[in-house]
Structures are given as C-alpha cells and as structure tokens.
Design an enzyme around this catalytic site. Structure first.
Site, short mmCIF file in Angstrom:
data_model
loop_
_atom_site.label_atom_id
_atom_site.label_comp_id
_atom_site.label_asym_id
_atom_site.label_seq_id
_atom_site.Cartn_x
_atom_site.Cartn_y
_atom_site.Cartn_z
N LYS A 119 0.85 -1.21 0.00
CA LYS A 119 0.00 0.00 0.00
C LYS A 119 0.88 1.25 0.00
O LYS A 119 0.66 2.17 -0.79
CB LYS A 119 -0.87 0.01 1.24
CG LYS A 119 -1.57 1.35 1.53
CD LYS A 119 -2.50 1.29 2.71
CE LYS A 119 -1.79 1.46 4.01
NZ LYS A 119 -1.47 2.87 4.39
N ASN A 120 1.90 1.24 0.84
CA ASN A 120 2.69 2.46 1.03
C ASN A 120 3.74 2.69 -0.04
O ASN A 120 4.42 3.71 -0.03
CB ASN A 120 3.32 2.46 2.44
CG ASN A 120 2.25 2.62 3.51
OD1 ASN A 120 1.10 2.93 3.19
ND2 ASN A 120 2.61 2.37 4.75
N ARG B 30 -8.85 -0.60 4.53
CA ARG B 30 -8.03 0.46 3.93
C ARG B 30 -6.65 -0.09 3.56
O ARG B 30 -6.03 0.36 2.61
CB ARG B 30 -7.85 1.64 4.89
CG ARG B 30 -9.06 2.50 5.07
CD ARG B 30 -8.74 3.75 5.87
NE ARG B 30 -7.63 4.51 5.28
CZ ARG B 30 -7.24 5.68 5.75
NH1 ARG B 30 -7.84 6.21 6.81
NH2 ARG B 30 -6.24 6.35 5.17
N ASP C 104 4.40 0.87 12.09
CA ASP C 104 3.22 0.19 11.53
C ASP C 104 3.10 -1.25 12.01
O ASP C 104 2.12 -1.91 11.68
CB ASP C 104 3.26 0.21 9.99
CG ASP C 104 3.09 1.61 9.46
OD1 ASP C 104 3.38 1.83 8.27
OD2 ASP C 104 2.70 2.50 10.24
N CYS D 30 -5.59 12.66 12.40
CA CYS D 30 -6.28 11.37 12.29
C CYS D 30 -6.06 10.65 13.62
O CYS D 30 -5.50 11.20 14.55
CB CYS D 30 -5.71 10.58 11.13
SG CYS D 30 -3.99 10.21 11.40
N ARG E 127 -0.13 14.95 12.66
CA ARG E 127 0.51 14.68 11.36
C ARG E 127 0.54 15.92 10.46
O ARG E 127 -0.14 16.01 9.46
CB ARG E 127 -0.17 13.50 10.67
CG ARG E 127 -0.04 12.27 11.54
CD ARG E 127 -0.72 11.07 10.96
NE ARG E 127 0.04 10.54 9.82
CZ ARG E 127 -0.43 9.51 9.12
NH1 ARG E 127 -1.59 8.99 9.41
NH2 ARG E 127 0.27 9.05 8.12
C1 EPZ Z 1 3.94 7.04 6.09
O1 EPZ Z 1 3.09 8.06 6.61
C2 EPZ Z 1 3.07 5.80 6.00
N1 EPZ Z 1 1.95 6.05 5.09
C3 EPZ Z 1 2.53 5.45 7.40
O2 EPZ Z 1 1.80 4.24 7.28
C4 EPZ Z 1 3.73 5.21 8.33
O3 EPZ Z 1 3.26 4.96 9.62
C5 EPZ Z 1 4.64 6.44 8.33
O4 EPZ Z 1 5.04 6.77 6.99
C6 EPZ Z 1 5.90 6.22 9.15
O5 EPZ Z 1 6.61 5.12 8.65
C7 EPZ Z 1 2.17 6.00 3.76
O6 EPZ Z 1 3.28 5.77 3.30
C8 EPZ Z 1 0.99 6.24 2.88
P1 EPZ Z 1 5.77 10.56 8.18
P2 EPZ Z 1 3.60 9.61 6.61
O7 EPZ Z 1 5.68 11.79 7.34
O8 EPZ Z 1 4.38 9.88 5.38
C9 EPZ Z 1 5.75 13.89 11.49
C10 EPZ Z 1 0.00 2.78 7.64
O9 EPZ Z 1 -0.47 2.28 8.66
N2 EPZ Z 1 5.73 14.84 10.37
O10 EPZ Z 1 7.04 9.75 8.13
O11 EPZ Z 1 2.43 10.45 6.92
C11 EPZ Z 1 4.40 13.20 11.64
O12 EPZ Z 1 3.55 14.01 12.41
C12 EPZ Z 1 0.40 4.25 7.63
O13 EPZ Z 1 0.19 2.17 6.56
C13 EPZ Z 1 5.92 16.18 10.63
O14 EPZ Z 1 6.09 16.59 11.78
O15 EPZ Z 1 4.58 9.57 7.87
C14 EPZ Z 1 4.75 11.91 12.32
O16 EPZ Z 1 4.81 12.13 13.72
C15 EPZ Z 1 0.10 4.91 8.96
N3 EPZ Z 1 5.89 17.06 9.60
C16 EPZ Z 1 6.14 11.59 11.81
O17 EPZ Z 1 6.65 12.81 11.22
C17 EPZ Z 1 5.70 16.67 8.30
O18 EPZ Z 1 5.71 17.52 7.39
C18 EPZ Z 1 6.15 10.50 10.74
O19 EPZ Z 1 5.41 10.98 9.68
C19 EPZ Z 1 5.51 15.29 8.05
C20 EPZ Z 1 5.54 14.39 9.10
#
Ligand code: EPZ
Length: 429
Positions: free
Chosen positions: A32-33, A408, A316, A127, A132
């Site tokens: 998915k990711n 999802r 995850d 969410c 996020r």
């Molecule tokens: C990706 O989400 C994955 N989703 C998530 O999988 C996964 O948990 C996450 O990466 C971490 O590995 C997809 O790839 C579609 P991040 P993403 O940006 O990109 C903070 C699942 O269950 N952050 O690495 O949204 C954020 O708040 C899903 O399959 C900022 O502060 O994750 C979080 O605390 C859930 N500012 C942390 O970084 C930003 O601009 C990780 O977020 C962006 C993120």
C-alpha cells in the site's frame, strides 16, 4: 423496496472464534505504502503508465478517485493493475473530502506543482494517530523555488521558478521525502535531500522515478541526490510487496502458536521484526529468498520495543506486536517514537483482559495467561489488525468493528486468515 442503508448504518464486523493455531501458506500482496506514492508519481509525465501488483484496498480506490478528480483517466486492467493516462490532467485542486479521507492524497502536491506549476490542496486533517502536520513537505518545496501560502484550510503552492536545492528534514518524514523527490525529479538541476526517509517504499518510488528518466542516487540512505528531467516518460512498473502485511502474518503465526509459511516476503526489509519475533521465542526459518516459516512452540517471552524510522522497528508493526506481548510471560515496554499518539488500541486490548499502562509515549505491557473475546472497535488500520490478532488468540468469540479501517490497508484479510485455519467471518447486519 427498502431504502439502501447508508454505510454508517450497515453494521459490519469480523466475528472471530479464537484459540485456533494458524497453519499453512499465505502469500503477501503489493505494498500500500509503495503503491500510493507511485500512483501519484504517474502525474509527473503526460504519457501513460501501467502499474502492476497494486493491492485492492480502499486507500488505493481513494487515490484513483483523487487522480480522476484532477481530470486524469484511470483504467483498471486487472484486479491489481492500473493504466494511468495523465495527458488530460487539468485540475490542481483535489477535493477536500478525498484529502480528509486519506492523508496520503497530499502526495499529489509535488506532481501537481511540477506539471501545472501550481496546487491548491486542502490541509490534511489529523487522524487517529496524531496531528501529522505537513510542515516538512512545505519546507522542502520552498527550498526548490516554490511559493507557499495558507488560505483558510488550504495550501496554495505555485512554482515561481523551480530550481534544485538542498533540503534538510528535521525528521526523516516518509511522505515529505517522497513529495520532494517527485518534484525534484522534473527539475533539471541537482537536489540534495538530507536526513531523508530510508523506508523501502521510498526506494521503490525512486526506482519508478528512475525508470521515468530521472537520476536518483542514495535512495534508501539518509542522503538522496536527485537530478531531474523535464519530460519524464510513462512506464510499466510492478510495485514491491507489502512488508507490513508480511510482518502482520508473521505475528499472527506467533500469537496463535501456529506454523505458517509466508511467501513473497523480503526478509531483509523486516530484519527488526524478525529479530524481535526470535527474542520472544518464535522460530523464523528462511525457506527461500522470499519465503519464511514462522513457528511458535511456547508462550511468548517479554521484550522491549522502540519504534524508529527505517531500519528501526516499524511503527506500523507496533500495535500488532503489542497484541502478542499482551500474552507474554513477563513485562514488556513499548515506546512509540514516530507518532505522538498511536496507542488507541490499548483501551480495546484492555477490554479483552490485557494489562497495559500507558505513560506518555511508552506502554508497559504486563503479560497475562489469556485474553477473552468481546466486542472491540478498530480506530485505525494497524490497531484493527492488532485487534484481529488478539481475537485469533483469545478465548471465546471476538467481534471486531471498524472493519473499514482494516479494508483500507489489508486485502482479503479474513479470507487469507481463514485459509490458514482461522475461524473468522465478515458479518453484515
Ligand atoms: C507514512 O506516513 C506511512 N503512510 C505510514 O503508514 C507510516 O506509519 C509512516 O510513513 C511512518 O513510517 C504512507 O506511506 C501512505 P511521516 P507519513 O511523514 O508519510 C511527522 C499505515 O499504517 N511529520 O514519516 O504520513 C508526523 O507528524 C500508515 O500504513 C511532521 O512533523 O509519515 C509523524 O509524527 C500509517 N511534519 C512523523 O513525522 C511533516 O511535514 C512521521 O510521519 C511530516 C511528518
């Protein structure tokens, strides 16, 4: 004829009869990711792309709706294959209800700025797993010459004059790395992304962008160097398999003390999870390049988990592993460092008899002999998977509500589990 009930009125849940060891073979589907950013990346060219091994998930359907809302033609040529024809891309404003539904829709922002020179994208809301923000995405864009402003819940971005640059991320955000990589892939200059996310899904996106004609070095390390090209080509690509689905089935084998062969798993991408499974007493035998056999001869031992960006233990997999540790013969500590609140599953596990104490970002799990089946509700995708796993191990019947969260991110979860001997059925009242 009776009015069809709205989705919210239709009660749908998984009904699980627990304490049946899982035995047999299961095959992992597409990631998915990796699929979500790669579907967004097809917008970077005006030529068609053909993408295979796309998992059949609600989140993929949402991304397809986002592409179509922008004027792009999408043709489903098989359950797991899509032809994307972005020549007709015209809109730069994905609809709010789709962005709200799935944060990953924000991944079209980089491609829209690249193709149309602008994007008006609703701020993705929070969410179940935290606020996020998208500050790192926006910071990355501005370092490449993009002007960004915020207007009543919308991000307005327009390309003043795109140029290569140096982007440093305070946190190795997966989405921000992907969004910036996609924008940089069409800038005929050098862009350096420092403290980039190293997740395998980022590497898969880099492979796709390279096939489209960009030059990308260092994907999978903390420093990615992108030399873009103006006219990227459409291409045919097969998505990598889903390492989190694979890890979920490995934990399912362990929690039910079963004997499961997981096929299509890239073990090297799950080293942290395999190590932790072995720490708690599971046997993980490599049968072939992408096949492992997981057996669990005894009650799990306790261990400590700290989620980290890749290659650390994946956030995850945190909820799924917590379900397993609820049954350990001792005390485990789970620390969630990636998201600020990803313990929504704790309350539901406690209702099944688990003993868990949350202190800030840590959860202390005191193992119990057994869990008891009851009604529980999933609040996010991985919490849902964790509750299904707990139900498979619990005494009696567990009803897991909130199945849409599970749909999802897991294709045919109940079908695959039933093929391993689980007693699980999808009930629609
Ligand atoms: C990706 O989400 C994955 N989703 C998530 O999988 C996964 O948990 C996450 O990466 C971490 O590995 C997809 O790839 C579609 P991040 P993403 O940006 O990109 C903070 C699942 O269950 N952050 O690495 O949204 C954020 O708040 C899903 O399959 C900022 O502060 O994750 C979080 O605390 C859930 N500012 C942390 O970084 C930003 O601009 C990780 O977020 C962006 C993120």
């Amino acid at each position: 004829m009776e009015e069809p009930k709205s989705q919210s009125e239709v009660k749908e849940y998984f009904r699980i009869v627990g304490m049946r060891p899982l035995v047999g073979n299961v095959t992992v589907g597409g990631s998915k990711n990796a699929a979500l950013p790669i579907l967004a990346a097809t917008l970077l060219s005006d030529e068609p792309s053909l993408i295979h091994n796309v998992p059949d998930l609600l989140d993929v359907q949402t991304m397809v709706m986002v592409l179509e809302s922008l004027g792009v033609q999408v043709e489903r040529v098989g359950r797991h294959s899509y032809r994307i024809m972005p020549a007709t891309l015209s809109g730069s404003e994905p609809p709010y209800e789709l962005i709200r539904k799935m944060r990953a829709s924000f991944l079209v922002t980089g491609p829209l700025i690249s193709r149309l020179g602008r994007a008006q994208v609703p701020l993705p809301g929070g969410c179940a797993i935290g606020s996020r923000p998208i500050d790192l995405h926006l910071k990355g864009f501005t370092h490449l010459g993009v002007r960004v402003s915020m207007r009543s819940g919308y991000i307005e971005a327009w390309a003043e004059r795109l140029q290569g640059g140096e982007v440093y991320f305070d946190f190795p955000s997966v989405g921000a790395t992907e969004n910036v990589m996609m924008l940089a892939a069409t800038i005929e200059d050098e862009t350096i992304i420092a403290n980039a996310a190293r997740e395998p899904e980022v590497v898969d996106l880099a492979r796709f962008l390279t096939l489209m004609g960009a030059s990308i070095e260092g994907a999978g390390t903390d420093t990615v160097v992108v030399r873009g090209r103006k006219n990227l080509k459409g291409c045919e690509y097969t998505i990598m398999n889903d390492r989190i689905e694979a890890g979920t089935f490995c934990v399912a084998a362990a929690i039910t003390r079963g004997d499961v062969v997981v096929q299509g798993i890239e073990v090297s991408l799950l080293r942290s999870v395999v190590t932790k499974l072995e720490e708690v007493g599971a046997k993980v035998e490599r049968m072939a390049e992408d096949v492992v056999r997981v057996t669990m001869p005894c009650r799990p031992k306790p261990t400590n988990i700290k989620t980290m960006p890749y290659p650390g233990f994946p956030t995850d997999m945190q909820a799924q592993f917590m379900s397993l540790l609820c049954l350990a013969e001792g005390v485990s500590v789970i620390t969630e460092t990636v998201f600020e609140s990803r313990f929504a599953h704790v309350g539901e596990l406690e209702r099944m008899g688990a003993k868990i104490q949350v202190e800030g970002r840590s959860a202390v799990v005191v193992g119990v002999e057994k869990l008891n089946g009851t009604q529980v509700t999933a609040t996010d995708l991985r919490a849902g998977a964790a509750l299904v796993l707990a139900g498979l191990a619990a005494e009696g019947v567990t009803e897991v509500y909130g199945v849409r969260h599970i749909d999802r991110g897991y294709e045919d979860l109940e079908v695959k589990l039933r093929s391993l001997g689980a007693s699980i059925e999808r009930v629609r009242e």
